[in-house]
Design a protein around this motif. Structure first.
Motif, mmCIF file in Angstrom:
data_model
loop_
_atom_site.group_PDB
_atom_site.id
_atom_site.type_symbol
_atom_site.label_atom_id
_atom_site.label_comp_id
_atom_site.label_asym_id
_atom_site.label_seq_id
_atom_site.Cartn_x
_atom_site.Cartn_y
_atom_site.Cartn_z
ATOM 1 N N MET A 27 0.773 -1.411 -0.375
ATOM 2 C CA MET A 27 0.043 0.108 -0.728
ATOM 3 C C MET A 27 0.603 1.219 0.252
ATOM 4 S SD MET A 27 -3.484 -1.302 2.264
ATOM 5 C CE MET A 27 -2.981 0.136 3.835
ATOM 6 N N LEU A 28 2.026 1.203 0.677
ATOM 7 C CA LEU A 28 2.835 2.508 1.271
ATOM 8 C C LEU A 28 3.120 2.769 -0.255
ATOM 9 C CD1 LEU A 28 4.584 1.597 4.130
ATOM 10 C CD2 LEU A 28 3.122 3.556 3.618
ATOM 11 N N PHE A 29 3.933 1.519 -1.353
ATOM 12 C CA PHE A 29 4.645 1.528 -2.796
ATOM 13 C C PHE A 29 3.373 2.044 -3.052
ATOM 14 C CE2 PHE A 29 7.533 -1.371 -1.541
ATOM 15 C CZ PHE A 29 8.772 -0.473 -1.503
ATOM 16 N N ALA A 30 1.756 1.448 -3.068
ATOM 17 C CA ALA A 30 1.475 2.484 -4.691
ATOM 18 C C ALA A 30 0.786 3.651 -3.933
ATOM 19 C CB ALA A 30 -0.053 1.496 -4.220
ATOM 20 N N ALA A 31 0.663 4.472 -2.714
ATOM 21 C CA ALA A 31 0.749 5.623 -2.538
ATOM 22 C C ALA A 31 1.036 6.720 -2.824
ATOM 23 C CB ALA A 31 0.365 5.597 -0.606
ATOM 24 N N ASP A 32 2.795 5.842 -3.723
ATOM 25 C CA ASP A 32 3.262 7.491 -4.356
ATOM 26 C C ASP A 32 2.996 7.652 -5.687
ATOM 27 O OD1 ASP A 32 5.058 8.973 -5.999
ATOM 28 O OD2 ASP A 32 6.914 6.939 -4.686
ATOM 29 N N ARG A 33 2.569 9.327 -5.988
ATOM 30 C CA ARG A 33 1.763 8.705 -7.055
ATOM 31 C C ARG A 33 3.011 8.841 -8.252
ATOM 32 N NH1 ARG A 33 -3.198 12.128 -6.479
ATOM 33 N NH2 ARG A 33 -3.407 12.158 -4.525
ATOM 34 N N ASP A 34 3.740 9.145 -7.904
ATOM 35 C CA ASP A 34 4.874 8.709 -8.933
ATOM 36 C C ASP A 34 5.066 7.704 -9.964
ATOM 37 O OD1 ASP A 34 5.051 11.001 -9.422
ATOM 38 O OD2 ASP A 34 6.815 11.763 -7.145
ATOM 39 N N VAL A 35 4.887 6.584 -9.553
ATOM 40 C CA VAL A 35 5.185 4.671 -9.786
ATOM 41 C C VAL A 35 3.384 4.406 -10.471
ATOM 42 C CG1 VAL A 35 7.126 4.537 -7.361
ATOM 43 C CG2 VAL A 35 3.938 3.716 -7.530
ATOM 44 N N SER A 36 4.343 3.109 -10.963
ATOM 45 C CA SER A 36 2.923 2.635 -11.351
ATOM 46 C C SER A 36 1.852 1.896 -10.714
ATOM 47 C CB SER A 36 3.250 2.403 -12.620
ATOM 48 O OG SER A 36 2.442 0.952 -13.089
ATOM 49 N N ARG A 37 0.577 2.575 -10.910
ATOM 50 C CA ARG A 37 0.295 1.245 -9.795
ATOM 51 C C ARG A 37 0.348 -0.494 -10.590
ATOM 52 N NH1 ARG A 37 -0.340 6.111 -8.873
ATOM 53 N NH2 ARG A 37 -1.787 6.795 -6.693
ATOM 54 N N TRP A 38 0.655 -0.372 -11.550
ATOM 55 C CA TRP A 38 0.516 -1.918 -11.868
ATOM 56 C C TRP A 38 2.046 -3.022 -12.114
ATOM 57 C CZ3 TRP A 38 -2.555 -4.679 -13.701
ATOM 58 C CH2 TRP A 38 -4.105 -4.503 -13.635
ATOM 59 N N THR A 39 2.571 -1.757 -11.574
ATOM 60 C CA THR A 39 4.124 -2.612 -11.460
ATOM 61 C C THR A 39 3.983 -3.092 -9.833
ATOM 62 O OG1 THR A 39 5.744 -0.905 -13.023
ATOM 63 C CG2 THR A 39 7.157 -2.244 -11.458
ATOM 64 N N VAL A 40 3.620 -1.969 -9.490
ATOM 65 C CA VAL A 40 3.726 -2.567 -8.133
ATOM 66 C C VAL A 40 2.719 -3.118 -7.707
ATOM 67 C CG1 VAL A 40 2.682 -1.947 -5.609
ATOM 68 C CG2 VAL A 40 3.729 -0.191 -6.620
ATOM 69 N N PHE A 41 1.532 -3.952 -8.470
ATOM 70 C CA PHE A 41 0.901 -5.317 -8.281
ATOM 71 C C PHE A 41 1.550 -6.433 -8.514
ATOM 72 C CE2 PHE A 41 -2.025 -7.875 -10.440
ATOM 73 C CZ PHE A 41 -2.638 -8.198 -9.961
ATOM 74 N N LEU A 42 2.070 -5.928 -9.798
ATOM 75 C CA LEU A 42 2.825 -7.008 -10.707
ATOM 76 C C LEU A 42 4.324 -7.935 -9.940
ATOM 77 C CD1 LEU A 42 2.871 -6.225 -14.246
ATOM 78 C CD2 LEU A 42 1.512 -7.628 -13.403
ATOM 79 N N GLY A 43 4.725 -6.757 -8.779
ATOM 80 C CA GLY A 43 5.889 -6.924 -8.165
ATOM 81 C C GLY A 43 5.776 -7.416 -7.380
ATOM 82 N N ALA A 44 4.279 -7.275 -6.404
ATOM 83 C CA ALA A 44 4.150 -7.734 -4.610
ATOM 84 C C ALA A 44 3.227 -9.301 -5.436
ATOM 85 C CB ALA A 44 3.045 -7.134 -4.341
#
Length: 95
Positions: A27-44
């Motif tokens: 959630m902390l990674f996804a909260a960063d507006r400068d990152v791709s939510r898909w990248t966070v999702f795929l990594g997790a």
């Protein structure tokens, strides 16, 4: 496919992972507006798949050496010990 087993494993892992450290970090990674939510999702998702694969492989190897009933007893005992320790810490002001 064993649907009952699939549902049991899914529910168990889903409940265990809900609101744990892993989900909070995600959630902390996804909260960063400068990152791709898909990248966070795929990594997790990839991390969860890999840790699950390691768990399945370890369980398969251990079941060749240790009786699955003994493994269940050890795992259940471990959870009881951890729960007792957490309660002890909470009662005595450690938490």
């Amino acid at each position: 496919m064993e649907w009952k087993l699939l549902a049991t494993v899914f529910a168990s892992v889903f409940i265990a992972e809900m609101a744990d450290k892993t989900q909070l970090v995600t959630m902390l990674f996804a909260a960063d507006r400068d990152v791709s939510r898909w990248t966070v999702f795929l990594g997790a998702a990839a991390a969860l798949v890999l840790t699950s694969a390691i768990g399945v492989a370890a369980g398969a190897v251990l079941s060749e050496v240790i009786n699955p009933r003994i493994m269940s007893l050890l795992a259940g005992s471990g959870f009881i010990v951890i729960g007792a320790w957490v309660l002890w810490q909470a009662i005595h002001g450690g938490a």
